[in-house]
Design a protein around this motif. Structure first.
Motif: not given
Length: 256
Positions: A219-234
């Motif tokens: 849960i926590l790693p997937a949350l961090a990855g989704n935020i990085i991909g959705g917010t940090g990148l896109f």
């Protein structure tokens, strides 16, 4: 034009009452479990062959179709829609609104997911044979490290943000856009914090996974990855290109 449409959608979401966010996100958490259930139902009728995933993963977009076309609150969509207003006006008030929205949506998404998982594990909405099959199939999945889950969460976040970006200009192709891109998430075994939580929470409630393992390894790693991909990148790249275009136009006007 697309940036402005998505930004205005984000402003509406940021201003929604907390109760409205919680109810919408809870409904999304309930609905997203249909992705796992549809996938399992298809899988139960297929032989164990190399091509089988190409077929049973066609069930993966089902929950997303209900959530996105039904305009329910899903956490990974808000990584771009709600972030653009903050990127355009990075004020403490907007940051506080974003934090409130993310907290409400994620908590309610997971609450809905956990409720359906408990009903599945308790054989309320699954037969004993279906539950046994689900435990056997999901229990064979390879347990990934937290770092791997985070890495696989980045493309999932990017793809979900891309869906939110594309839909305002889809012109009647919403169904195919959602199906195609979410099918890629399933086929690539990318980590989506909400949909993936339906799998790990079911395993936890079935006694096949420890609670801390579920939280710390997925849960926590997937949350961090989704935020990085959705917010940090896109979101940052999408907003950044507009800022560059605006600066270029301003320089052209100055030169004239």
């Amino acid at each position: 034009m697309v940036h402005e449409v998505v930004r205005l959608q984000g402003e509406e979401e940021l201003d929604r009452p907390a109760l409205a966010l919680l109810l919408s996100a809870f409904a999304a958490g309930l609905a997203i479990n249909l992705s796992l259930m549809s996938e399992l139902f298809l899988r139960s009728h297929l032989p164990d062959t190399r091509w089988a995933p190409l077929v049973y993963l066609l069930g993966y977009p089902v929950g997303y179709l209900i959530v996105i076309l039904g305009r329910l609150q899903l956490f990974t969509e808000s990584t771009i829609t709600a972030v653009l207003p903050v990127a355009a006006k990075p004020r403490m008030a907007n940051l506080a609104k974003l934090g409130r929205l993310w907290a409400c949506v994620l908590a309610a998404n997971l609450a809905g997911v956990f409720l359906v998982s408990s009903l599945m594990a308790g054989e309320v909405i699954l037969s004993e044979a279906q539950r046994t099959f689900a435990v056997d199939i999901l229990g064979k999945l390879e347990v990934q490290t937290a770092a791997k889950t985070l890495t696989l969460g980045i493309p999932a976040g990017f793809i979900m943000a891309a869906i939110a970006w594309i839909l305002p200009n889809s012109r009647g192709s919403e169904f195919w856009i959602i199906c195609t891109l979410t099918y890629i998430i399933g086929l690539g075994n990318f980590s989506h914090v909400v949909t993936g939580s339906s799998q790990v929470s079911f395993l936890w409630m079935s006694g096949r996974m420890a609670f801390l393992e579920m939280v710390l390894e997925f849960i926590l790693p997937a949350l961090a990855g989704n935020i990085i991909g959705g917010t940090g990148l896109f979101a940052v790249l999408a907003h950044g290109q507009l800022r560059v275009d605006d600066l270029g136009e301003a320089n052209d006007e100055t030169a004239r």
